[in-house]
Write a protein that holds these residues in place. Structure first.
Motif, PDB file in Angstrom:
ATOM      1  N   ALA A 149      12.863  59.802 -21.494  1.00 14.58           N
ATOM      2  CA  ALA A 149      13.298  59.163 -22.734  1.00 14.58           C
ATOM      3  C   ALA A 149      14.721  59.566 -23.125  1.00 14.58           C
ATOM      4  N   PHE A 150      15.212  60.621 -22.507  1.00 17.12           N
ATOM      5  CA  PHE A 150      16.524  61.189 -22.864  1.00 17.12           C
ATOM      6  C   PHE A 150      17.636  60.643 -21.972  1.00 17.12           C
ATOM      7  N   LEU A 151      17.230  59.983 -20.865  1.00 17.56           N
ATOM      8  CA  LEU A 151      18.218  59.561 -19.864  1.00 17.56           C
ATOM      9  C   LEU A 151      19.417  58.838 -20.479  1.00 17.56           C
ATOM     10  N   GLU A 193      20.433  58.855 -23.446  1.00 21.64           N
ATOM     11  CA  GLU A 193      21.067  59.561 -24.571  1.00 21.64           C
ATOM     12  C   GLU A 193      21.879  60.769 -24.089  1.00 21.64           C
ATOM     13  N   HIS A 194      21.704  61.144 -22.832  1.00 23.40           N
ATOM     14  CA  HIS A 194      22.369  62.353 -22.329  1.00 23.40           C
ATOM     15  C   HIS A 194      23.889  62.177 -22.342  1.00 23.40           C
ATOM     16  N   PRO A 195      24.622  63.042 -23.060  1.00 24.63           N
ATOM     17  CA  PRO A 195      26.093  62.908 -23.132  1.00 24.63           C
ATOM     18  C   PRO A 195      26.771  62.984 -21.766  1.00 24.63           C
ATOM     19  N   GLY A 196      26.127  63.629 -20.808  1.00 22.27           N
ATOM     20  CA  GLY A 196      26.687  63.725 -19.459  1.00 22.27           C
ATOM     21  C   GLY A 196      26.306  62.546 -18.571  1.00 22.27           C
ATOM     22  N   GLY A 197      25.617  61.557 -19.146  1.00 17.61           N
ATOM     23  CA  GLY A 197      25.244  60.363 -18.377  1.00 17.61           C
ATOM     24  C   GLY A 197      23.900  60.501 -17.696  1.00 17.61           C
ATOM     25  N   VAL A 233      23.594  61.820 -13.456  1.00 18.81           N
ATOM     26  CA  VAL A 233      23.467  63.215 -13.025  1.00 18.81           C
ATOM     27  C   VAL A 233      22.021  63.698 -13.139  1.00 18.81           C
ATOM     28  N   LEU A 234      21.312  63.197 -14.160  1.00 25.54           N
ATOM     29  CA  LEU A 234      19.920  63.610 -14.336  1.00 25.54           C
ATOM     30  C   LEU A 234      19.040  62.962 -13.274  1.00 25.54           C
ATOM     31  N   ILE A 235      19.258  61.671 -13.028  1.00 28.29           N
ATOM     32  CA  ILE A 235      18.437  60.961 -12.035  1.00 28.29           C
ATOM     33  C   ILE A 235      18.660  61.563 -10.638  1.00 28.29           C
ATOM     34  N   GLU A 236      19.894  61.968 -10.396  1.00 31.52           N
ATOM     35  CA  GLU A 236      20.205  62.598  -9.107  1.00 31.52           C
ATOM     36  C   GLU A 236      19.348  63.852  -8.875  1.00 31.52           C
ATOM     37  N   GLN A 237      19.053  64.576  -9.963  1.00 37.66           N
ATOM     38  CA  GLN A 237      18.268  65.819  -9.856  1.00 37.66           C
ATOM     39  C   GLN A 237      16.786  65.596 -10.112  1.00 37.66           C
ATOM     40  N   ALA A 238      16.391  64.350 -10.397  1.00 38.95           N
ATOM     41  CA  ALA A 238      15.010  64.047 -10.784  1.00 38.95           C
ATOM     42  C   ALA A 238      14.009  64.620  -9.775  1.00 38.95           C
ATOM     43  N   GLU A 250      20.845  75.237 -11.530  1.00 43.36           N
ATOM     44  CA  GLU A 250      22.231  75.606 -11.200  1.00 43.36           C
ATOM     45  C   GLU A 250      23.213  74.561 -11.705  1.00 43.36           C
ATOM     46  N   HIS A 251      22.853  73.275 -11.564  1.00 40.27           N
ATOM     47  CA  HIS A 251      23.713  72.207 -12.072  1.00 40.27           C
ATOM     48  C   HIS A 251      23.842  72.311 -13.590  1.00 40.27           C
ATOM     49  N   PHE A 252      22.691  72.539 -14.237  1.00 40.88           N
ATOM     50  CA  PHE A 252      22.678  72.659 -15.696  1.00 40.88           C
ATOM     51  C   PHE A 252      23.593  73.792 -16.143  1.00 40.88           C
ATOM     52  N   GLU A 253      23.537  74.934 -15.444  1.00 41.20           N
ATOM     53  CA  GLU A 253      24.365  76.086 -15.813  1.00 41.20           C
ATOM     54  C   GLU A 253      25.836  75.883 -15.449  1.00 41.20           C
ATOM     55  N   ASP A 254      26.085  75.185 -14.332  1.00 39.69           N
ATOM     56  CA  ASP A 254      27.475  74.943 -13.916  1.00 39.69           C
ATOM     57  C   ASP A 254      28.246  74.170 -14.979  1.00 39.69           C
ATOM     58  N   VAL A 255      27.545  73.262 -15.685  1.00 42.93           N
ATOM     59  CA  VAL A 255      28.197  72.478 -16.735  1.00 42.93           C
ATOM     60  C   VAL A 255      28.522  73.368 -17.942  1.00 42.93           C
ATOM     61  N   GLY A 256      27.781  74.467 -18.099  1.00 46.91           N
ATOM     62  CA  GLY A 256      27.994  75.353 -19.248  1.00 46.91           C
ATOM     63  C   GLY A 256      27.538  74.703 -20.535  1.00 46.91           C
ATOM     64  N   HIS A 257      26.296  74.213 -20.536  1.00 44.26           N
ATOM     65  CA  HIS A 257      25.757  73.515 -21.707  1.00 44.26           C
ATOM     66  C   HIS A 257      25.796  74.380 -22.970  1.00 44.26           C
ATOM     67  N   SER A 258      26.039  73.730 -24.106  1.00 40.92           N
ATOM     68  CA  SER A 258      26.134  74.422 -25.403  1.00 40.92           C
ATOM     69  C   SER A 258      24.759  74.892 -25.867  1.00 40.92           C
ATOM     70  N   THR A 259      24.754  75.718 -26.919  1.00 39.95           N
ATOM     71  CA  THR A 259      23.469  76.124 -27.498  1.00 39.95           C
ATOM     72  C   THR A 259      22.770  74.922 -28.132  1.00 39.95           C
ATOM     73  N   MET A 302      18.191  71.299 -27.903  1.00 37.83           N
ATOM     74  CA  MET A 302      17.753  69.916 -27.710  1.00 37.83           C
ATOM     75  C   MET A 302      16.692  69.808 -26.611  1.00 37.83           C
ATOM     76  N   MET A 303      16.864  70.596 -25.546  1.00 32.94           N
ATOM     77  CA  MET A 303      15.977  70.437 -24.399  1.00 32.94           C
ATOM     78  C   MET A 303      14.546  70.885 -24.680  1.00 32.94           C
ATOM     79  N   LYS A 304      14.368  71.729 -25.722  1.00 34.51           N
ATOM     80  CA  LYS A 304      13.014  72.186 -26.061  1.00 34.51           C
ATOM     81  C   LYS A 304      12.074  71.011 -26.335  1.00 34.51           C
TER      82      LYS A 304
HETATM   83  C1  HEM Z   1      16.941  68.598 -20.787  1.00 31.94           C
HETATM   84  C2  HEM Z   1      18.052  68.834 -20.125  1.00 31.94           C
HETATM   85  C3  HEM Z   1      19.443  68.553 -20.650  1.00 31.94           C
HETATM   86  C4  HEM Z   1      19.894  68.421 -21.944  1.00 31.94           C
HETATM   87  C5  HEM Z   1      19.089  68.503 -23.240  1.00 31.94           C
HETATM   88  C6  HEM Z   1      21.329  68.155 -21.865  1.00 31.94           C
HETATM   89  C7  HEM Z   1      22.138  67.960 -22.967  1.00 31.94           C
HETATM   90  C8  HEM Z   1      23.504  67.791 -22.906  1.00 31.94           C
HETATM   91  C9  HEM Z   1      24.389  67.770 -24.049  1.00 31.94           C
HETATM   92  C10 HEM Z   1      23.941  67.907 -25.507  1.00 31.94           C
HETATM   93  C11 HEM Z   1      25.648  67.604 -23.582  1.00 31.94           C
HETATM   94  C12 HEM Z   1      26.953  67.552 -24.415  1.00 31.94           C
HETATM   95  C13 HEM Z   1      27.733  68.824 -24.223  1.00 31.94           C
HETATM   96  C14 HEM Z   1      26.982  70.065 -24.696  1.00 31.94           C
HETATM   97  O1  HEM Z   1      26.507  70.077 -25.856  1.00 31.94           O
HETATM   98  O2  HEM Z   1      26.891  71.020 -23.907  1.00 31.94           O
HETATM   99  C15 HEM Z   1      25.562  67.499 -22.143  1.00 31.94           C
HETATM  100  C16 HEM Z   1      26.647  67.294 -21.302  1.00 31.94           C
HETATM  101  C17 HEM Z   1      26.579  67.226 -19.938  1.00 31.94           C
HETATM  102  N1  HEM Z   1      25.472  67.471 -19.163  1.00 31.94           N
HETATM  103 FE1  HEM Z   1      23.601  67.787 -19.852  1.00 31.94          FE
HETATM  104  N2  HEM Z   1      21.723  68.141 -20.553  1.00 31.94           N
HETATM  105  C18 HEM Z   1      20.613  68.379 -19.774  1.00 31.94           C
HETATM  106  C19 HEM Z   1      20.555  68.487 -18.400  1.00 31.94           C
HETATM  107  C20 HEM Z   1      21.641  68.312 -17.560  1.00 31.94           C
HETATM  108  C21 HEM Z   1      21.611  68.440 -16.126  1.00 31.94           C
HETATM  109  C22 HEM Z   1      20.360  68.805 -15.320  1.00 31.94           C
HETATM  110  C23 HEM Z   1      22.861  68.160 -15.651  1.00 31.94           C
HETATM  111  C24 HEM Z   1      23.393  68.137 -14.246  1.00 31.94           C
HETATM  112  C25 HEM Z   1      22.688  67.817 -13.214  1.00 31.94           C
HETATM  113  C26 HEM Z   1      23.683  67.879 -16.808  1.00 31.94           C
HETATM  114  C27 HEM Z   1      25.019  67.532 -16.748  1.00 31.94           C
HETATM  115  C28 HEM Z   1      25.829  67.342 -17.833  1.00 31.94           C
HETATM  116  C29 HEM Z   1      27.223  66.963 -17.749  1.00 31.94           C
HETATM  117  C30 HEM Z   1      28.023  66.704 -16.466  1.00 31.94           C
HETATM  118  C31 HEM Z   1      27.691  66.896 -19.067  1.00 31.94           C
HETATM  119  C32 HEM Z   1      29.088  66.496 -19.517  1.00 31.94           C
HETATM  120  C33 HEM Z   1      29.953  67.688 -19.775  1.00 31.94           C
HETATM  121  C34 HEM Z   1      31.311  67.249 -20.281  1.00 31.94           C
HETATM  122  O3  HEM Z   1      31.542  66.054 -20.461  1.00 31.94           O
HETATM  123  O4  HEM Z   1      32.104  68.150 -20.530  1.00 31.94           O
HETATM  124  N3  HEM Z   1      22.917  67.966 -17.950  1.00 31.94           N
HETATM  125  N4  HEM Z   1      24.257  67.640 -21.754  1.00 31.94           N
END
Ligand code: HEM
Length: 129
Positions: free
Chosen positions: A34-36, A38-42, A45-50, A56-65, A70-72
């Motif tokens: 349901a989040f596909l 809405e994901h800001p990263g498109g 990237v999620l479907i690729e990892q489905a 590791e991908h999730f951490e490489d992006v350095g997701h915010s708190t 949100m992921m909970k």
């Molecule tokens: C439930 C899992 C996930 C949630 C809730 C989530 C949520 C988000 C959010 C809120 C952002 C905006 C930036 C931030 O707040 O950090 C973001 C950006 C992004 N995410 Fe995720 N994400 C998830 C999983 C993933 C995974 C598995 C990948 C990679 C395979 C990914 C790749 C990215 C990328 C590439 C961006 C864009 C970063 C940018 O534009 O600087 N995300 N995600």
């Protein structure tokens, strides 16, 4: 909610389409179907990892708190104990940089200070007579 349900990687792997998209992140299972869109990263990237471990991908992006909060909502279970692994979080690079920066700047004002004192002494002895 069935948040404590336990799955194996093989079970997760079956949910690998945009109609049924599960991810493993830090040994938790997320149904992000349901989040596909809405994901800001498109969604790509999620479907690729489905169906796979996307930690590791999730951490490489350095997701915010915010993202981590949100992921909970999408958590549906946990990975079976025997298949778990530990990947460190990479969420706070800003703090690490801030610390090493302040360490460096503490030293970098010492050098000009010592040079300044030295120059003053030189001037006093050689030029002020
Ligand atoms: C439930 C899992 C996930 C949630 C809730 C989530 C949520 C988000 C959010 C809120 C952002 C905006 C930036 C931030 O707040 O950090 C973001 C950006 C992004 N995410 Fe995720 N994400 C998830 C999983 C993933 C995974 C598995 C990948 C990679 C395979 C990914 C790749 C990215 C990328 C590439 C961006 C864009 C970063 C940018 O534009 O600087 N995300 N995600």
């Amino acid at each position: 909610m069935s948040a404590d349900k336990v799955y194996t990687l093989a079970e997760v792997a079956k949910n690998n389409t945009n109609k049924n998209c599960w991810l493993v992140i830090h040994n938790n299972i997320y149904d992000v179907t349901a989040f596909l869109n809405e994901h800001p990263g498109g969604e790509e990237v999620l479907i690729e990892q489905a169906g796979k471990d996307a930690t590791e991908h999730f951490e490489d992006v350095g997701h915010s708190t915010d993202a981590r909060d949100m992921m909970k909502k999408f958590k549906i279970g946990e990975l079976v104990e025997s298949e778990r692994k530990v990947v460190p979080e990479k969420s706070e690079p800003v703090w690490q940089n801030a610390n090493s920066d302040s360490d460096q700047s503490a030293k970098s004002w010492l050098i000009p200070l010592v040079l300044g004192v030295f120059a003053t002494l030189l001037y006093t002895f050689y030029f002020s007579k």
